[in-house]
Design an enzyme around this catalytic site. Structure first.
Site, PDB file in Angstrom:
ATOM      1  N   THR A 149      -0.128  -2.968   5.754  1.00 14.40           N
ATOM      2  CA  THR A 149      -0.253  -1.547   5.463  1.00 14.40           C
ATOM      3  C   THR A 149      -1.675  -1.108   5.760  1.00 14.40           C
ATOM      4  OG1 THR A 149      -0.271   0.178   3.753  1.00 14.40           O
ATOM      5  CG2 THR A 149      -0.665  -2.053   3.001  1.00 14.40           C
ATOM      6  N   ASP A 151      -3.050   1.122   4.146  1.00 15.28           N
ATOM      7  CA  ASP A 151      -3.606   1.544   2.849  1.00 15.28           C
ATOM      8  C   ASP A 151      -4.316   0.418   2.105  1.00 15.28           C
ATOM      9  OD1 ASP A 151      -2.629   4.096   3.230  1.00 15.28           O
ATOM     10  OD2 ASP A 151      -0.763   3.712   2.153  1.00 15.28           O
ATOM     11  N   GLU A 246      -5.239  11.447   1.144  1.00 18.22           N
ATOM     12  CA  GLU A 246      -4.146  12.411   0.987  1.00 18.22           C
ATOM     13  C   GLU A 246      -3.706  12.553  -0.466  1.00 18.22           C
ATOM     14  OE1 GLU A 246      -0.563  11.147   3.005  1.00 18.22           O
ATOM     15  OE2 GLU A 246      -1.013   9.039   2.585  1.00 18.22           O
TER      16      GLU A 246
END
Length: 371
Positions: A149, A151, A246
């Protein structure tokens, strides 16, 4: 039989681990093909296993969309972005499904596993994928997970492949925004991915010299941000860069319940960057623009670092297969490649700790963290 035989080969001779399934699930990221290549080459060349490629994540496992992968299928893909297997966000245990539908999907997966005569399933994915893997392991399947990922938010591994590539892309974007922000004497808010964890925004913000960095773990006070930007302006610095994950939210948003927060966000801009830009403009009167980098962060060729990590994790997964160590996720732990039980990442998110050194690093060079 000689006792000098390596444990992996001894296990294979006794248990006949010969057929494995492999899939990629969730969002794509750089390094998936490198990991697929590593798993397949090590499993095939070193251990003589047959590889069954499953298309489109768990959706393909439910519908039995699979084929035997030959060496030519996983050759020459080290540098390619995306995934040759395709992906989907299918969640067989997902809360979005009614219980009977979820039960039918899990049952279909069990049937496919049996029909394909798999000895183990290898799944490359993020939090949701490894959580599904852990649940499938409890259903009785042999499963091994790989952590990917951008992230970097999977518990149990110090870094996920995909993160370094996205960090490079995000940093370059911030570098490019500096010149246009300076040319027009503007404040520019750049939104990076990171719904619940701010690793990417924090690292890219530091690497790109962001003047303000906002991450989900630290709810921001718009008054603090406005004061910081005004102080910069008074010192002669005519532009500023705000790097926001985000999932960044204000202290005011944090105090709302989910229903009110959703309503507030729908009324105040399509995403975090636009809300923050509007708040800055309202508080300071400074000309402010928003930029959302979006899927650019997930596309393209993997960095050298991610190729190395994906390859190392992939070959380690093959070793787990050969040794019959199922129900585990391979992981980077310190400077070593190891593994953890799939229950370790299940249902969790690795957030940026409040005392993480990178937060102090950012503050030490004058970056505002929003509070």
């Amino acid at each position: 039989m000689s006792l000098d035989i390596a444990p992996s080969f001894l296990y294979m001779l006794l248990m006949a681990i010969k057929r494995i399934g492999i899939l990629t699930a969730g969002g794509d990221c750089p390094g998936l093909n490198a990991a697929i290549r590593a798993v397949c080459r090590a499993a095939s060349d070193r251990y003589g296993m047959k590889i069954i490629g499953i298309a489109n994540g768990f959706r393909g496992l439910i519908s039995e969309d699979a084929k035997v992968l030959k060496p030519e299928d996983f050759s020459g893909i080290l540098t390619r972005g995306g995934t040759i297997l395709g992906s989907s966000r299918e969640k067989p245990f997902g809360s979005d499904d009614k219980d009977e539908v979820a039960s039918e999907k899990v049952s279909a997966i069990m049937d496919t596993y049996s029909n394909l005569k798999l000895d183990c399933l290898v799944a490359l994915g993020g939090n949701g994928t490894n959580t599904t893997c852990s649940k499938l392991a409890r259903e009785g399947l042999n499963v091994i997970g790989l952590p990917k990922t951008i992230d970097n938010d999977i518990v149990g591994t110090d870094r996920t492949f995909g993160f370094h590539s996205a960090l490079s892309i995000a940093t370059e974007a911030i570098d490019r925004l500096h010149s246009t922000a300076q040319s027009h004497s503007r404040v520019i808010v750049i939104e990076l991915m990171g719904h619940k964890a701010g690793w990417l925004a924090l690292y890219a913000g530091v690497a790109g010299g962001g003047d303000v960095i906002l991450i989900p773990e630290i709810p921001y006070d718009i008054n603090v941000i406005a004061s910081h930007l005004e102080k910069r302006a008074k010192s002669g610095k005519t532009f500023s860069i705000v790097v926001a994950a985000e999932g960044a939210m204000s202290i005011t948003e944090m105090q709302m319940d989910k229903k009110d927060r959703k309503k507030y966000r729908l009324e105040n801009g399509p995403s975090a960057a636009y809300r923050i830009a509007a708040e800055i403009n309202a508080k300071t009167g400074m000309e402010t623009r928003a930029t959302v980098l979006g899927y650019m962060q997930r596309g393209g060729i993997p960095s050298a670092s991610d190729r190395v990590l994906a390859t190392s994790l992939g070959t380690a997964a093959a070793d787990l297969l050969a040794n019959g160590r199922f129900g585990r996720m391979v992981a980077l732990i310190g400077n070593d490649i190891g593994s953890v039980e799939l229950t370790v990442p299940e249902g969790k998110v690795k957030n940026v700790p409040a005392n993480h050194y990178m937060i102090d690093t950012a503050r030490a060079v004058g970056t505002c963290m929003g509070v």
